[in-house]
Design a protein around this motif. Structure first.
Motif, PDB file in Angstrom:
ATOM      1  N   GLY A  67      43.350  31.075  40.751  1.00  0.00           N
ATOM      2  CA  GLY A  67      43.092  32.157  39.806  1.00  0.00           C
ATOM      3  C   GLY A  67      41.617  32.488  39.704  1.00  0.00           C
ATOM      4  O   GLY A  67      41.233  33.652  39.567  1.00  0.00           O
ATOM      5  N   CYS A  68      40.781  31.464  39.794  1.00  0.00           N
ATOM      6  CA  CYS A  68      39.332  31.658  39.748  1.00  0.00           C
ATOM      7  C   CYS A  68      38.857  32.459  40.960  1.00  0.00           C
ATOM      8  O   CYS A  68      38.062  33.393  40.833  1.00  0.00           O
ATOM      9  CB  CYS A  68      38.640  30.290  39.697  1.00  0.00           C
ATOM     10  N   VAL A  69      39.373  32.111  42.135  1.00  0.00           N
ATOM     11  CA  VAL A  69      38.977  32.808  43.364  1.00  0.00           C
ATOM     12  C   VAL A  69      39.453  34.264  43.339  1.00  0.00           C
ATOM     13  O   VAL A  69      38.718  35.177  43.735  1.00  0.00           O
ATOM     14  CB  VAL A  69      39.538  32.066  44.604  1.00  0.00           C
ATOM     15  N   VAL A  70      40.673  34.484  42.851  1.00  0.00           N
ATOM     16  CA  VAL A  70      41.205  35.851  42.760  1.00  0.00           C
ATOM     17  C   VAL A  70      40.379  36.673  41.774  1.00  0.00           C
ATOM     18  O   VAL A  70      40.039  37.836  42.038  1.00  0.00           O
ATOM     19  CB  VAL A  70      42.694  35.827  42.337  1.00  0.00           C
ATOM     20  N   GLN A  71      40.036  36.077  40.637  1.00  0.00           N
ATOM     21  CA  GLN A  71      39.211  36.777  39.650  1.00  0.00           C
ATOM     22  C   GLN A  71      37.857  37.153  40.250  1.00  0.00           C
ATOM     23  O   GLN A  71      37.376  38.277  40.070  1.00  0.00           O
ATOM     24  CB  GLN A  71      39.018  35.907  38.410  1.00  0.00           C
ATOM     25  N   MET A  72      37.250  36.220  40.972  1.00  0.00           N
ATOM     26  CA  MET A  72      35.976  36.483  41.635  1.00  0.00           C
ATOM     27  C   MET A  72      36.097  37.648  42.618  1.00  0.00           C
ATOM     28  O   MET A  72      35.225  38.530  42.668  1.00  0.00           O
ATOM     29  CB  MET A  72      35.515  35.227  42.365  1.00  0.00           C
TER      30      MET A  72
END
Length: 309
Positions: free
Chosen positions: A98-103
């Motif tokens: 989720g962090c990578v997608v948000q980034m």
């Protein structure tokens, strides 16, 4: 409490701190943030619906405006719900994926928005400097190609950066000193050589912002020269009026964005809470104000909204 540490290369999740130094005020800060988010969503959805439903708004300028509204919805919605859950419910954990997608969404669509702002500057240039060729050049096909080029460039530049972040080893604390997964905030948690990530991130951002800013500046220099050559004062004022809203949006987008980007790398003397607060507002204030600046200055949209009220 003890700081969680990782013994493997890829963490299952990260911990977002929110705004470092202002933790005790998180609950109250969330109220203006929530209000601005609601206004951003309402304003941009209104613009999209107006352009979609009103036949007289099916013009290049309003197509670009609807693109800007859609991008702003993506930018705010990719960050604000999680940020509000941090502030109100202490939901600090975010899974690695989720962090990578948000980034990806934050940095990718910021680059796409920069491209759309450049396309809007081109639209203003044609409208003022080449009015007789305006309709012939800015056809539906041309507008679609300009938008596709902005999307491909923005997301295409962000894809390698996302892959590079995903391939890093994370063997230290998994706490991100930020309200969302900003690229350098995540990279700082990695062990090993992170210089390629830093170099690529700085180069990509500088190329996008630098090239777009130069081309936008050139377009407005040409516009200014054309406007100053008009014999009628009323015509000059009208031409300046059509460009002023776009210039306001450009300044709203680039100024806090550049401040946040370069502060993250070289602004160690700037207090962390000020930097993070500016970074949060960068993804919230422009999307909130863009529909007001553009929509309320566009007479067809303004009249339609006032009739509904």
């Amino acid at each position: 409490c003890t700081m969680p540490y990782l013994n493997h290369s890829r963490p299952s999740s990260f911990i977002l701190t929110g705004i470092p130094g202002l933790e005790v005020a998180h609950f109250w800060i969330a109220f203006p943030f929530c209000t601005m988010y609601f206004m951003a969503v309402l304003g941009n959805v209104t613009v999209l619906l107006m352009v979609m439903m009103e036949q007289n708004l099916h013009l290049p300028m309003f197509y670009f405006l609807s693109m800007l509204a859609a991008i702003d919805l993506v930018l705010t919605t990719s960050t604000m719900p999680k940020l509000l859950s941090i502030f109100w419910f202490q939901s600090h954990e975010i899974v690695f994926e989720g962090c990578v997608v948000q980034m990806f969404f934050i940095h990718g669509f910021s680059a796409v928005e920069s491209g759309v702002l450049l396309a809007m500057a081109f639209d203003r240039y044609l409208a003022i400097c080449r009015p007789l060729h305006y309709s012939a050049i800015l056809t539906s096909s041309t507008i679609s190609k300009l938008f596709l080029a902005a999307v491909v460039r923005g997301l295409g530049l962000m894809t390698p950066l996302t892959c590079m972040v995903s391939s890093l080893s994370y063997c230290g604390p998994r706490v991100i000193a930020h309200s969302y997964c900003e690229h350098m905030s995540v990279v700082k948690l990695a062990c090993g050589d992170t210089q390629p990530n830093s170099i690529y991130g700085i180069t990509a951002a500088t190329v996008v912002v630098g090239s777009d800013a130069i081309l936008i500046t050139i377009s407005y220099m040409l516009i200014l020269r054309a406007v100053m050559g008009l014999s009628s004062k009323e015509a000059r004022l009208k031409s300046f009026g059509t460009c002023s809203s776009h210039i306001c949006v450009i300044l709203l987008f680039y100024t806090p964005g550049l401040f946040s980007f370069y502060t993250q790398r070289w602004g160690q003397s700037i207090p962390a809470h000020l930097h993070i607060l500016m970074a949060d507002l960068y993804l919230l204030v422009p999307p909130m104000l863009n529909p007001l600046i553009y929509g309320m200055r566009a007479e067809p949209i303004r009249e339609r909204v006032l009739n509904l009220v």
